[in-house]
Design a protein around this motif. Structure first.
Motif, PDB file in Angstrom:
ATOM      1  N   SER A 118       0.806  -1.224   0.000  1.00 30.44           N
ATOM      2  CA  SER A 118       0.000   0.000   0.000  1.00 30.44           C
ATOM      3  C   SER A 118       0.839   1.273   0.000  1.00 30.44           C
ATOM      4  O   SER A 118       0.554   2.206  -0.744  1.00 30.44           O
ATOM      5  CB  SER A 118      -0.941   0.017   1.201  1.00 30.44           C
ATOM      6  OG  SER A 118      -1.807  -1.077   1.144  1.00 30.44           O
ATOM      7  N   GLN A 119       1.860   1.337   0.841  1.00 29.07           N
ATOM      8  CA  GLN A 119       2.667   2.556   0.910  1.00 29.07           C
ATOM      9  C   GLN A 119       3.389   2.806  -0.418  1.00 29.07           C
ATOM     10  O   GLN A 119       3.459   3.938  -0.890  1.00 29.07           O
ATOM     11  CB  GLN A 119       3.669   2.493   2.059  1.00 29.07           C
ATOM     12  CG  GLN A 119       4.423   3.793   2.277  1.00 29.07           C
ATOM     13  CD  GLN A 119       3.517   4.977   2.573  1.00 29.07           C
ATOM     14  OE1 GLN A 119       2.681   4.918   3.456  1.00 29.07           O
ATOM     15  NE2 GLN A 119       3.679   6.062   1.838  1.00 29.07           N
ATOM     16  N   LEU A 120       3.894   1.746  -1.023  1.00 32.55           N
ATOM     17  CA  LEU A 120       4.557   1.902  -2.320  1.00 32.55           C
ATOM     18  C   LEU A 120       3.548   2.288  -3.399  1.00 32.55           C
ATOM     19  O   LEU A 120       3.869   3.056  -4.312  1.00 32.55           O
ATOM     20  CB  LEU A 120       5.292   0.619  -2.701  1.00 32.55           C
ATOM     21  CG  LEU A 120       6.496   0.294  -1.826  1.00 32.55           C
ATOM     22  CD1 LEU A 120       7.062  -1.080  -2.157  1.00 32.55           C
ATOM     23  CD2 LEU A 120       7.571   1.356  -1.974  1.00 32.55           C
ATOM     24  N   LEU A 121       2.342   1.782  -3.292  1.00 30.67           N
ATOM     25  CA  LEU A 121       1.295   2.138  -4.245  1.00 30.67           C
ATOM     26  C   LEU A 121       0.907   3.609  -4.084  1.00 30.67           C
ATOM     27  O   LEU A 121       0.711   4.319  -5.073  1.00 30.67           O
ATOM     28  CB  LEU A 121       0.080   1.227  -4.045  1.00 30.67           C
ATOM     29  CG  LEU A 121      -0.937   1.156  -5.166  1.00 30.67           C
ATOM     30  CD1 LEU A 121      -0.297   0.835  -6.506  1.00 30.67           C
ATOM     31  CD2 LEU A 121      -1.998   0.114  -4.833  1.00 30.67           C
ATOM     32  N   ILE A 122       0.847   4.079  -2.850  1.00 31.21           N
ATOM     33  CA  ILE A 122       0.574   5.500  -2.584  1.00 31.21           C
ATOM     34  C   ILE A 122       1.656   6.357  -3.243  1.00 31.21           C
ATOM     35  O   ILE A 122       1.354   7.347  -3.922  1.00 31.21           O
ATOM     36  CB  ILE A 122       0.499   5.765  -1.066  1.00 31.21           C
ATOM     37  CG1 ILE A 122      -0.798   5.208  -0.489  1.00 31.21           C
ATOM     38  CG2 ILE A 122       0.614   7.260  -0.761  1.00 31.21           C
ATOM     39  CD1 ILE A 122      -0.864   5.217   1.029  1.00 31.21           C
ATOM     40  N   ASP A 123       2.925   5.983  -3.050  1.00 29.82           N
ATOM     41  CA  ASP A 123       4.031   6.728  -3.662  1.00 29.82           C
ATOM     42  C   ASP A 123       3.927   6.716  -5.182  1.00 29.82           C
ATOM     43  O   ASP A 123       4.146   7.733  -5.844  1.00 29.82           O
ATOM     44  CB  ASP A 123       5.378   6.150  -3.239  1.00 29.82           C
ATOM     45  CG  ASP A 123       5.675   6.346  -1.771  1.00 29.82           C
ATOM     46  OD1 ASP A 123       5.024   7.192  -1.128  1.00 29.82           O
ATOM     47  OD2 ASP A 123       6.568   5.640  -1.251  1.00 29.82           O
ATOM     48  N   ALA A 141      -4.221  12.575 -14.693  1.00 30.82           N
ATOM     49  CA  ALA A 141      -3.575  13.063 -13.473  1.00 30.82           C
ATOM     50  C   ALA A 141      -4.589  13.122 -12.338  1.00 30.82           C
ATOM     51  O   ALA A 141      -4.291  12.711 -11.211  1.00 30.82           O
ATOM     52  CB  ALA A 141      -2.949  14.429 -13.705  1.00 30.82           C
ATOM     53  N   SER A 142      -5.778  13.597 -12.653  1.00 35.24           N
ATOM     54  CA  SER A 142      -6.832  13.671 -11.654  1.00 35.24           C
ATOM     55  C   SER A 142      -7.234  12.276 -11.179  1.00 35.24           C
ATOM     56  O   SER A 142      -7.456  12.053  -9.986  1.00 35.24           O
ATOM     57  CB  SER A 142      -8.048  14.395 -12.237  1.00 35.24           C
ATOM     58  OG  SER A 142      -9.107  14.373 -11.330  1.00 35.24           O
ATOM     59  N   GLU A 143      -7.287  11.336 -12.096  1.00 33.29           N
ATOM     60  CA  GLU A 143      -7.625   9.952 -11.754  1.00 33.29           C
ATOM     61  C   GLU A 143      -6.597   9.380 -10.768  1.00 33.29           C
ATOM     62  O   GLU A 143      -6.960   8.769  -9.764  1.00 33.29           O
ATOM     63  CB  GLU A 143      -7.663   9.119 -13.034  1.00 33.29           C
ATOM     64  CG  GLU A 143      -7.974   7.663 -12.837  1.00 33.29           C
ATOM     65  CD  GLU A 143      -7.874   6.889 -14.148  1.00 33.29           C
ATOM     66  OE1 GLU A 143      -7.379   5.741 -14.097  1.00 33.29           O
ATOM     67  OE2 GLU A 143      -8.275   7.423 -15.209  1.00 33.29           O
ATOM     68  N   TYR A 144      -5.311   9.603 -11.055  1.00 31.34           N
ATOM     69  CA  TYR A 144      -4.266   9.074 -10.168  1.00 31.34           C
ATOM     70  C   TYR A 144      -4.195   9.846  -8.852  1.00 31.34           C
ATOM     71  O   TYR A 144      -3.901   9.273  -7.808  1.00 31.34           O
ATOM     72  CB  TYR A 144      -2.908   9.023 -10.879  1.00 31.34           C
ATOM     73  CG  TYR A 144      -2.770   7.741 -11.646  1.00 31.34           C
ATOM     74  CD1 TYR A 144      -2.292   6.588 -11.027  1.00 31.34           C
ATOM     75  CD2 TYR A 144      -3.174   7.649 -12.970  1.00 31.34           C
ATOM     76  CE1 TYR A 144      -2.213   5.390 -11.703  1.00 31.34           C
ATOM     77  CE2 TYR A 144      -3.096   6.450 -13.661  1.00 31.34           C
ATOM     78  CZ  TYR A 144      -2.614   5.330 -13.024  1.00 31.34           C
ATOM     79  OH  TYR A 144      -2.539   4.138 -13.691  1.00 31.34           O
ATOM     80  N   ILE A 149      -5.353   9.795  -3.015  1.00 36.75           N
ATOM     81  CA  ILE A 149      -6.085  10.307  -1.855  1.00 36.75           C
ATOM     82  C   ILE A 149      -6.897   9.198  -1.191  1.00 36.75           C
ATOM     83  O   ILE A 149      -6.864   9.037   0.035  1.00 36.75           O
ATOM     84  CB  ILE A 149      -6.998  11.486  -2.270  1.00 36.75           C
ATOM     85  CG1 ILE A 149      -6.148  12.703  -2.646  1.00 36.75           C
ATOM     86  CG2 ILE A 149      -7.987  11.835  -1.169  1.00 36.75           C
ATOM     87  CD1 ILE A 149      -6.909  13.804  -3.367  1.00 36.75           C
ATOM     88  N   LEU A 150      -7.627   8.430  -1.987  1.00 39.59           N
ATOM     89  CA  LEU A 150      -8.474   7.361  -1.434  1.00 39.59           C
ATOM     90  C   LEU A 150      -7.648   6.312  -0.696  1.00 39.59           C
ATOM     91  O   LEU A 150      -7.998   5.904   0.413  1.00 39.59           O
ATOM     92  CB  LEU A 150      -9.290   6.703  -2.544  1.00 39.59           C
ATOM     93  CG  LEU A 150     -10.431   7.533  -3.108  1.00 39.59           C
ATOM     94  CD1 LEU A 150     -11.053   6.837  -4.322  1.00 39.59           C
ATOM     95  CD2 LEU A 150     -11.484   7.796  -2.048  1.00 39.59           C
ATOM     96  N   LEU A 151      -6.545   5.877  -1.312  1.00 38.59           N
ATOM     97  CA  LEU A 151      -5.721   4.850  -0.675  1.00 38.59           C
ATOM     98  C   LEU A 151      -5.047   5.390   0.582  1.00 38.59           C
ATOM     99  O   LEU A 151      -5.020   4.720   1.622  1.00 38.59           O
ATOM    100  CB  LEU A 151      -4.677   4.300  -1.653  1.00 38.59           C
ATOM    101  CG  LEU A 151      -3.815   3.164  -1.142  1.00 38.59           C
ATOM    102  CD1 LEU A 151      -4.665   1.985  -0.668  1.00 38.59           C
ATOM    103  CD2 LEU A 151      -2.847   2.702  -2.226  1.00 38.59           C
ATOM    104  N   PHE A 156      -4.481   5.274   6.349  1.00 38.60           N
ATOM    105  CA  PHE A 156      -4.221   5.955   7.603  1.00 38.60           C
ATOM    106  C   PHE A 156      -5.413   5.891   8.546  1.00 38.60           C
ATOM    107  O   PHE A 156      -5.241   5.856   9.754  1.00 38.60           O
ATOM    108  CB  PHE A 156      -3.729   7.379   7.366  1.00 38.60           C
ATOM    109  CG  PHE A 156      -2.358   7.394   6.763  1.00 38.60           C
ATOM    110  CD1 PHE A 156      -1.280   6.895   7.463  1.00 38.60           C
ATOM    111  CD2 PHE A 156      -2.151   7.843   5.470  1.00 38.60           C
ATOM    112  CE1 PHE A 156      -0.006   6.861   6.904  1.00 38.60           C
ATOM    113  CE2 PHE A 156      -0.877   7.816   4.905  1.00 38.60           C
ATOM    114  CZ  PHE A 156       0.191   7.317   5.618  1.00 38.60           C
ATOM    115  N   ASN A 157      -6.619   5.838   7.998  1.00 39.90           N
ATOM    116  CA  ASN A 157      -7.788   5.643   8.855  1.00 39.90           C
ATOM    117  C   ASN A 157      -7.753   4.264   9.497  1.00 39.90           C
ATOM    118  O   ASN A 157      -8.099   4.101  10.657  1.00 39.90           O
ATOM    119  CB  ASN A 157      -9.086   5.832   8.073  1.00 39.90           C
ATOM    120  CG  ASN A 157      -9.362   7.295   7.783  1.00 39.90           C
ATOM    121  OD1 ASN A 157      -8.834   8.159   8.465  1.00 39.90           O
ATOM    122  ND2 ASN A 157     -10.164   7.560   6.772  1.00 39.90           N
TER     123      ASN A 157
END
Length: 180
Positions: A118-123, A141-144, A149-151, A156-157
């Motif tokens: 997940s963290q690598l995917l966020i990056d 760009a907006s899609e990514y 943001i969602l991930l 973090f939640n």
């Protein structure tokens, strides 16, 4: 000893001590001489690549990261494959090799997504959205950015809920001990 020295080098990278990082990584390579394990070489070359990347020495960084990536492929080390791909994407973004950068980010995404990195995917999402903005592909760009943001929010939640549950459990345990 070799792994400890490499780890010290990786720590110095995180602290911004890039010269010290390279010194310790080279000492790690010297400690195992010509018999370094693949793990040592993967992590050491990655550490050197990160160090040179942070100092904007992109060609040297790319050489080290590509070497680390190839070794990670041979060793089936998925985490370091993805880590290297994200940095290689960033380097190629800096060098304005946008098509190559896209390839690296897409490959990083395809490797990180199914295996829960997940963290690598966020990056990956973050850096890919930056690249797509530079290319003026605002829809993608907006899609990514949205994926990022969602991930990030969900990750973090989830951690927050786990931490609250842990605090609550510790409190209840102390209360039970006090009652006994």
């Amino acid at each position: 000893l070799d792994m400890l020295l490499i780890n010290i080098g990786l720590c110095y990278n995180q602290l911004g001590g890039f010269l010290e990082a390279r010194k310790y990584i080279q000492e790690g390579f010297s400690a195992c001489e010509k018999a370094c394990s693949k793990d040592i070489l993967i992590q050491g070359k990655f550490g050197l690549g990160v160090s040179y990347f942070q100092e904007k020495e992109f060609e040297v960084a790319q050489e080290n990261l590509l070497e680390s990536y190839k070794l990670a492929l041979k060793n089936n080390d998925l985490r370091f494959q993805i880590e290297n791909l994200v940095y290689l994407g960033n380097i190629n973004t800096q060098l304005k090799n946008f098509d190559k950068a896209k390839e690296y980010f897409l490959e990083a995404e395809s490797k990180a997504k199914p295996d829960g990195y997940s963290q690598l995917l966020i990056d990956t999402y973050n850096h890919f959205s930056i690249l797509l903005n530079q290319l003026k592909d605002y829809e993608k760009a907006s899609e990514y950015q949205q994926k990022y943001i969602l991930l990030k929010d969900s990750l973090f939640n989830e951690n927050l809920v786990k931490n609250i549950a842990k605090v609550q459990t510790n409190y209840e345990e102390r209360e039970n001990i006090a009652t006994i």
